[in-house]
Design a protein around this motif. Structure first.
Motif, short mmCIF file in Angstrom:
data_model
loop_
_atom_site.label_atom_id
_atom_site.label_comp_id
_atom_site.label_asym_id
_atom_site.label_seq_id
_atom_site.Cartn_x
_atom_site.Cartn_y
_atom_site.Cartn_z
N VAL A 93 -45.12 6.00 22.83
CA VAL A 93 -45.22 4.68 22.22
C VAL A 93 -45.02 3.63 23.30
O VAL A 93 -44.13 3.76 24.16
CB VAL A 93 -44.16 4.51 21.11
N ARG A 94 -45.83 2.61 23.28
CA ARG A 94 -45.71 1.53 24.27
C ARG A 94 -45.23 0.25 23.59
O ARG A 94 -45.76 -0.17 22.56
CB ARG A 94 -47.05 1.28 24.97
N LEU A 95 -44.21 -0.35 24.21
CA LEU A 95 -43.72 -1.67 23.79
C LEU A 95 -44.09 -2.68 24.87
O LEU A 95 -43.85 -2.44 26.06
CB LEU A 95 -42.20 -1.67 23.62
N VAL A 96 -44.67 -3.79 24.46
CA VAL A 96 -44.99 -4.87 25.40
C VAL A 96 -44.24 -6.12 24.94
O VAL A 96 -44.50 -6.66 23.87
CB VAL A 96 -46.50 -5.14 25.45
N PHE A 97 -43.29 -6.55 25.77
CA PHE A 97 -42.54 -7.76 25.49
C PHE A 97 -43.21 -8.93 26.20
O PHE A 97 -43.25 -8.97 27.44
CB PHE A 97 -41.09 -7.63 25.97
N ASP A 98 -43.74 -9.88 25.44
CA ASP A 98 -44.27 -11.12 26.03
C ASP A 98 -43.09 -12.06 26.23
O ASP A 98 -42.38 -12.39 25.26
CB ASP A 98 -45.31 -11.74 25.11
N LEU A 99 -42.87 -12.49 27.47
CA LEU A 99 -41.65 -13.19 27.83
C LEU A 99 -41.86 -14.69 27.99
O LEU A 99 -42.97 -15.16 28.26
CB LEU A 99 -41.10 -12.61 29.14
N LYS A 100 -40.77 -15.42 27.86
CA LYS A 100 -40.80 -16.87 28.04
C LYS A 100 -40.51 -17.28 29.48
O LYS A 100 -40.81 -18.41 29.87
CB LYS A 100 -39.78 -17.53 27.11
N GLU A 101 -39.92 -16.38 30.24
CA GLU A 101 -39.63 -16.66 31.64
C GLU A 101 -39.40 -15.33 32.36
O GLU A 101 -39.34 -14.27 31.74
CB GLU A 101 -38.40 -17.55 31.79
N GLU A 102 -39.26 -15.41 33.66
CA GLU A 102 -39.03 -14.20 34.45
C GLU A 102 -37.66 -13.63 34.10
O GLU A 102 -36.68 -14.37 33.98
CB GLU A 102 -39.11 -14.52 35.94
N ILE A 103 -37.60 -12.31 33.97
CA ILE A 103 -36.35 -11.67 33.61
C ILE A 103 -36.01 -10.54 34.57
O ILE A 103 -36.86 -10.06 35.32
CB ILE A 103 -36.39 -11.13 32.15
N ASN A 104 -34.76 -10.14 34.51
CA ASN A 104 -34.28 -8.97 35.24
C ASN A 104 -33.90 -7.91 34.21
O ASN A 104 -32.81 -7.97 33.64
CB ASN A 104 -33.08 -9.34 36.11
N PRO A 105 -34.79 -6.94 33.92
CA PRO A 105 -34.52 -6.01 32.83
C PRO A 105 -33.62 -4.84 33.24
O PRO A 105 -33.66 -4.37 34.37
CB PRO A 105 -35.93 -5.49 32.48
N GLN A 106 -32.81 -4.42 32.31
CA GLN A 106 -32.03 -3.19 32.46
C GLN A 106 -32.34 -2.30 31.25
O GLN A 106 -32.17 -2.73 30.11
CB GLN A 106 -30.53 -3.48 32.53
N VAL A 107 -32.82 -1.10 31.52
CA VAL A 107 -33.16 -0.14 30.46
C VAL A 107 -32.30 1.10 30.65
O VAL A 107 -32.31 1.71 31.72
CB VAL A 107 -34.66 0.23 30.51
N PHE A 108 -31.56 1.46 29.62
CA PHE A 108 -30.65 2.60 29.74
C PHE A 108 -30.39 3.21 28.37
O PHE A 108 -30.72 2.62 27.33
CB PHE A 108 -29.33 2.20 30.40
N THR A 109 -29.79 4.39 28.37
CA THR A 109 -29.48 5.09 27.13
C THR A 109 -27.97 5.20 26.95
O THR A 109 -27.21 5.18 27.92
CB THR A 109 -30.10 6.50 27.10
N LEU A 110 -27.56 5.32 25.70
CA LEU A 110 -26.15 5.48 25.36
C LEU A 110 -25.99 6.72 24.49
O LEU A 110 -26.78 6.94 23.56
CB LEU A 110 -25.63 4.25 24.60
N GLN A 111 -24.98 7.50 24.79
CA GLN A 111 -24.71 8.70 24.01
C GLN A 111 -24.07 8.33 22.66
O GLN A 111 -23.48 7.26 22.50
CB GLN A 111 -23.78 9.63 24.79
#
Length: 462
Positions: free
Chosen positions: A121-139
């Motif tokens: 599955v693909r998610l595309v976030f259209d943003l309002k400004e430049e961001i610094n993303p953090q993607v992680f999982t939690l147990q």
């Protein structure tokens, strides 16, 4: 007859062996088929989607029944964040994410969800400004299953002190006294309005120091002594993914303490030369170390973390105040509470890869005896004032290793306003009158503390 019997026995034995061989061949064929045929893994199931927008950052959480693997990248012109999630099939719950993006989200304009290819599955976030993303999982922890988290931070983080100055909601100085309009004196170079009835006079060649000038000088000296603002950091506990303690009637600690903190902020900022920084002003999670960092960034003179207590026994009641301890908890209950509050990062969700694991120990090492002594003084006067509006759970300030109190240079206390697990106190905590009384009591404690412990001069940017 003796020859027939052995032949019959041999025939039966051969038939039995042949049957066994056929059975083994079938089993082997089935086994070989199962090994050679690709095994289709069951797709993960999305259980819930949540979005927590805030000026600090926006968090998007996908809660699911198993751990997910992702690949993400950003795209320019326009700014977009693309996330591919493996082992997932699009379902109605995931589609709900589209409607959960609010128009006032600081960073996300909209999100698009689609089945990019089988099991992806693909998610595309259209943003309002430049961001610094953090993607992680939690147990899994508490009531949560596996969580996939997207934290979208601004590429240029806002400085807490700059943000505090920009808002400027505090009373900077007493309101000026209104005077009747007069003809301006062109010789007046003081920049101050003339008093009513004064007439322009020629400037003497050798002016003498009049009573008015002496009074003005005294006013300047007094103004100089209180010229710097006193900054108080108020920390509403929990928030976002972390609801805190829950009341029997559905009240959440994170909501109650935010309401009290906002009332407290408004009352403090009615006082001259006092301003307040809230570590969070909405429903979003702030890691414990970030709360401390925010207080230090604005050079706070005091740090007050506001909470609502809970216990398995609903009869437990009363307010408490806590300070930091370097040598262990003052009681078993204090240690238990500190452990519970320190677990907030696990429930709220912290990216382990970027979290400064050494920060807590460094701050504890830097904590001075003077800071803890000042915290105990502050806690004592605040607890005394709270005793006028609610029963105390403990009659003295207790101590334990609360991570959120480990600012080495700021007197810090944690206030448990009441037991939300007690139905009677839960009702009071959600009552606006009690929230006002609690805020008033804390303000009185702050004023008494500063009357005996004036803030030291600091080099400040504002």
């Amino acid at each position: 007859m003796s020859r027939i019997t052995p032949l019959r026995s041999e025939s039966l034995t051969g038939a039995t062996h042949a049957k066994k061989r056929r059975t083994l061949l079938k089993a082997g064929g089935t086994l070989l088929l199962s090994v050679m045929t690709p095994h289709t893994a069951q797709a993960a199931k999305i259980l819930a989607v949540r979005v927590w927008p805030a000026e600090d950052y926006t968090r998007v959480t996908l809660e699911n029944d198993s751990e997910l693997k992702t690949n993400h990248f950003t795209v320019k012109n326009p700014e977009r964040l693309v996330v591919d999630i493996e082992g997932l099939e699009l379902n109605p719950t995931l589609k709900e994410l589209v409607a959960k993006i609010q128009s006032n989200d600081p960073y996300i304009r909209q999100v698009r969800v689609g089945q990019n290819k089988p099991n992806v599955v693909r998610l595309v976030f259209d943003l309002k400004e430049e961001i610094n993303p953090q993607v992680f999982t939690l147990q899994p922890i508490g009531n949560y299953k596996h969580r996939l988290v997207f934290d979208l931070y601004p590429a240029q983080p806002t400085d807490p002190l700059a943000a505090l100055i920009e808002k400027g909601e505090w009373q900077k100085e007493p309101a000026p006294q209104q005077v009747a309009p007069t003809t301006p004196n062109l010789n007046n170079t003081t920049g101050k309005p003339e008093l009513r009835g004064d007439k322009p006079t020629e400037k003497p060649e050798k002016p003498e120091k009049t009573d008015t000038q002496l009074a003005e000088k005294s006013d300047k000296n007094r103004e100089k002594s209180v010229s710097r603002l006193i900054t108080i950091a108020i920390d509403p506990g929990h928030g976002g993914e972390d609801p805190g303690a829950l009341g029997r009637n559905g009240s959440r600690e994170k909501d109650v303490v935010l309401a009290i903190a906002k009332r407290l902020k408004a009352k403090i900022e009615q006082l001259p030369n006092m301003r307040v920084m809230l570590t969070r002003d909405g429903d979003y999670f702030v890691p414990l170390n970030v709360r401390v960092e925010k207080a230090r960034a604005v050079q706070a003179d005091l740090f007050m973390s506001v909470h609502a207590d809970a216990f398995v026994n609903p009869s437990a009641r009363g307010s408490s105040v806590f300070a930091l301890s370097e040598k262990g908890a003052s009681s078993t209950a204090a240690r238990w509470l500190a452990d519970k509050e320190n677990a907030a990062d696990l429930i709220g969700g912290v990216n382990i890869k970027t979290h400064d694991k050494q920060l807590a120990s460094v701050l504890l090492d830097l904590s001075t005896t003077a800071q803890i002594n000042d915290s105990l003084k502050l806690g004592k006067v605040v607890l005394n004032e709270i005793s006028g509006i609610n029963k105390l759970h403990k009659g003295a300030v207790e101590q334990a290793g609360f991570a959120v109190l480990k600012a080495p240079d700021i007197p810090s206390i944690l206030i448990e306003t009441a037991f939300i697990s007690n139905p009677e106190e839960e009702a009071r905590l959600t009552d606006s009158d009690y929230q006002d009384q609690m805020a008033d009591a804390i303000v009185k404690g702050i004023k008494k503390y500063f009357s005996k412990n004036p803030p030291l001069a600091k080099s400040r940017m504002a």
